[in-house]
Enzyme design. Structure first.
Site, mmCIF file in Angstrom:
data_model
loop_
_atom_site.group_PDB
_atom_site.id
_atom_site.type_symbol
_atom_site.label_atom_id
_atom_site.label_comp_id
_atom_site.label_asym_id
_atom_site.label_seq_id
_atom_site.Cartn_x
_atom_site.Cartn_y
_atom_site.Cartn_z
ATOM 1 N N HIS A 124 -40.685 55.371 18.382
ATOM 2 C CA HIS A 124 -40.124 54.033 18.579
ATOM 3 C C HIS A 124 -38.687 54.050 18.084
ATOM 4 O O HIS A 124 -38.340 54.777 17.158
ATOM 5 C CB HIS A 124 -40.951 53.018 17.774
ATOM 6 C CG HIS A 124 -40.636 51.589 18.041
ATOM 7 N ND1 HIS A 124 -39.519 50.967 17.521
ATOM 8 C CD2 HIS A 124 -41.286 50.645 18.773
ATOM 9 C CE1 HIS A 124 -39.512 49.698 17.907
ATOM 10 N NE2 HIS A 124 -40.563 49.479 18.667
ATOM 11 N N ASP A 201 -44.641 56.277 10.522
ATOM 12 C CA ASP A 201 -44.523 54.952 11.101
ATOM 13 C C ASP A 201 -45.934 54.478 11.427
ATOM 14 O O ASP A 201 -46.556 54.936 12.384
ATOM 15 C CB ASP A 201 -43.658 55.029 12.366
ATOM 16 C CG ASP A 201 -43.574 53.701 13.118
ATOM 17 O OD1 ASP A 201 -44.254 52.741 12.710
ATOM 18 O OD2 ASP A 201 -42.831 53.644 14.107
ATOM 19 N N GLN A 204 -48.505 50.723 14.392
ATOM 20 C CA GLN A 204 -49.684 50.548 15.236
ATOM 21 C C GLN A 204 -50.972 50.909 14.494
ATOM 22 O O GLN A 204 -51.966 50.182 14.558
ATOM 23 C CB GLN A 204 -49.550 51.400 16.498
ATOM 24 C CG GLN A 204 -48.403 51.014 17.407
ATOM 25 C CD GLN A 204 -48.558 49.616 17.973
ATOM 26 O OE1 GLN A 204 -49.662 49.172 18.289
ATOM 27 N NE2 GLN A 204 -47.442 48.917 18.105
ATOM 28 N N LYS A 227 -48.518 42.492 13.235
ATOM 29 C CA LYS A 227 -49.379 43.215 14.169
ATOM 30 C C LYS A 227 -50.830 43.230 13.695
ATOM 31 O O LYS A 227 -51.713 43.694 14.419
ATOM 32 C CB LYS A 227 -48.874 44.642 14.360
ATOM 33 C CG LYS A 227 -47.493 44.745 15.009
ATOM 34 C CD LYS A 227 -47.084 46.190 15.198
ATOM 35 C CE LYS A 227 -45.632 46.321 15.627
ATOM 36 N NZ LYS A 227 -45.385 45.814 16.980
ATOM 37 N N CYS A 367 -39.276 50.186 23.647
ATOM 38 C CA CYS A 367 -38.424 50.745 22.581
ATOM 39 C C CYS A 367 -38.672 52.245 22.409
ATOM 40 O O CYS A 367 -38.622 52.771 21.297
ATOM 41 C CB CYS A 367 -38.632 50.008 21.257
ATOM 42 S SG CYS A 367 -38.086 48.298 21.283
#
Length: 414
Positions: A124, A201, A204, A227, A367
């Site tokens: 991303h 990261d 998600q 999220k 992204c």
């Protein structure tokens, strides 16, 4: 425990609303942001109507109460992710700010000219651009882990990519484009062999998987509340305590200091040192209720439900002609995300026609422009599922795609 999405939907007011053209809302953009349960909405509203005060500074009841709720969320977050300790949890504005914080503090101190920063080709932009900026500033070298055709990391050349000159490896735990759950253990193991740090990261993964930060053993882990049923404007950076202790502050201001003179200052202990200024107090408190909601259902149960919906969606979509689906077919290595393209139809046109049917998906490059260039496409259509999605939502998506195909086949015949 098998969760009941039909019962769960009663807790999410927005899911019973209709779109401006009178259609029932079918929300399939959870990869971008999840919807919020009533408990989170009510907690945020209650803070502003009954509990509003700044934290850490007041001796009066409201301030002390707000401080207690804010800090309890930090402890709850630590327990939820089985982190090292509560002060290893730093609140930010989101995953993007968490990654930038590491780049601008740890990175500026530890990255020098000629050092290597290892990323992947499907990151991303939030986990790409900050490292590009740092590499340009420090004259460091960016290297990239390639991907296989099924979008998993290609780890075959890992020893040549992560070398003794590598200072940091920053990769995603789960792809926001394909939902691929990456095997990060070999990456972390290789980084340990050469003394490099690892940032994951988790934007998600944190909302879909049960994440144990101790066993995962990453040095940094970044994710966002919005999220995972929480409010926007709240992010989390986990860092190993000894690393965070050695990092200088990023922003200067109130609440991050111990003592200030006209010419110099000394800084507060963790976590305050890295949390300058007034934070999103209402958002952090709301996040506490989101964690309660997720904990009650159980992350393993949420993931199992998502995979049931995803398998159903794949079985229906794979029977449609003219559709290309991206990502791994290994169901044990994917989450509730499906990215696809429709032959001869731009993703934006797909999204616009689906919107007329009340179906909300994400279209574009997500992204992840380097990944789209790798695939030689302008973008994809992405449907992403969560705990409140049903098979009827999938049926609506399939019906909508059939409508798109019908419209464009009529146009082609003219």
């Amino acid at each position: 425990m098998k969760i009941d999405p039909y019962q769960i939907r009663n807790d999410f007011p927005i899911l019973s609303t209709k779109t401006p053209n009178g259609k029932n809302l079918v929300y399939l953009d959870n990869g971008a942001s999840s919807q919020k349960p009533k408990s989170v909405i009510e907690a945020t509203n209650r803070y502003y109507t009954e509990e509003n005060a700044n934290i850490h500074r007041g001796v009066y009841h409201l301030s002390q109460h707000a401080t207690e709720m804010f800090e309890k969320t930090r402890i709850k977050t630590s327990h939820f992710f089985q982190a090292q300790c509560a002060k290893a949890i730093i609140f930010t504005r989101g995953t993007t700010e968490s990654i930038n914080l590491v780049a601008q503090t740890w990175g500026r101190v530890n990255i020098s000219e000629g050092d290597e920063i290892v990323l992947s080709v499907q990151e991303h932009h939030s986990n790409l651009v900050p490292w590009q900026m740092l590499a340009q500033e420090k004259r460091a070298i960016l290297k990239f882990i390639p991907i296989q055709e099924d979008s998993k990391y290609d780890l075959s050349g890992l020893k040549d990519i992560i070398t003794k000159r590598t200072k940091l490896v920053a990769v995603s735990h789960m792809s926001n484009v394909t939902g691929t759950i990456h095997d990060v253990a070999p990456i972390i193991e290789r980084a340990r062999q050469v003394g490099a740090k690892v940032l994951l990261d988790g934007a998600q993964a944190a909302s879909h998987l049960k994440v144990n930060l101790v066993s995962l053993d990453a040095d940094f882990y970044a994710f966002s509340a919005h999220k995972m049923l929480g409010p926007t404007g709240v992010g989390v950076l986990f860092g190993k305590e000894e690393i965070l202790e050695a990092m200088p502050p990023w922003m200067g201001g109130g609440d991050m200091i111990e003592s200030v003179d006209l010419e110099r200052s000394t800084y507060a202990n963790l976590p305050a040192k890295l949390e300058a200024g007034t934070p999103n107090i209402a958002g952090v408190i709301g996040f506490s209720y989101a964690l309660d909601y997720l904990s009650q259902l159980g992350m393993e149960n949420i993931h199992a439900h998502e995979m049931e919906i995803t398998e159903y969606a794949l079985s229906r979509l794979n029977r449609m002609g003219g559709l290309t689906i991206y990502g791994t077919e290994d169901m044990e290595k994917r989450g509730g995300v499906i990215s696809f393209t429709l032959d001869g139809v731009h993703p934006h046109d797909v999204g616009s026609i689906l919107d007329e049917e009340g179906i909300a998906i994400r279209v574009g490059h997500h992204c992840c422009q380097p990944l789209m260039k790798r695939w030689s496409i302008p973008g994809t259509c992405r449907a992403s599922f969560y705990l409140y999605n049903t098979k009827e939502d999938v049926d609506a998506l399939v019906y909508g795609i059939e409508k798109v195909k019908s419209i464009f086949s009529r146009v082609a015949r003219k």
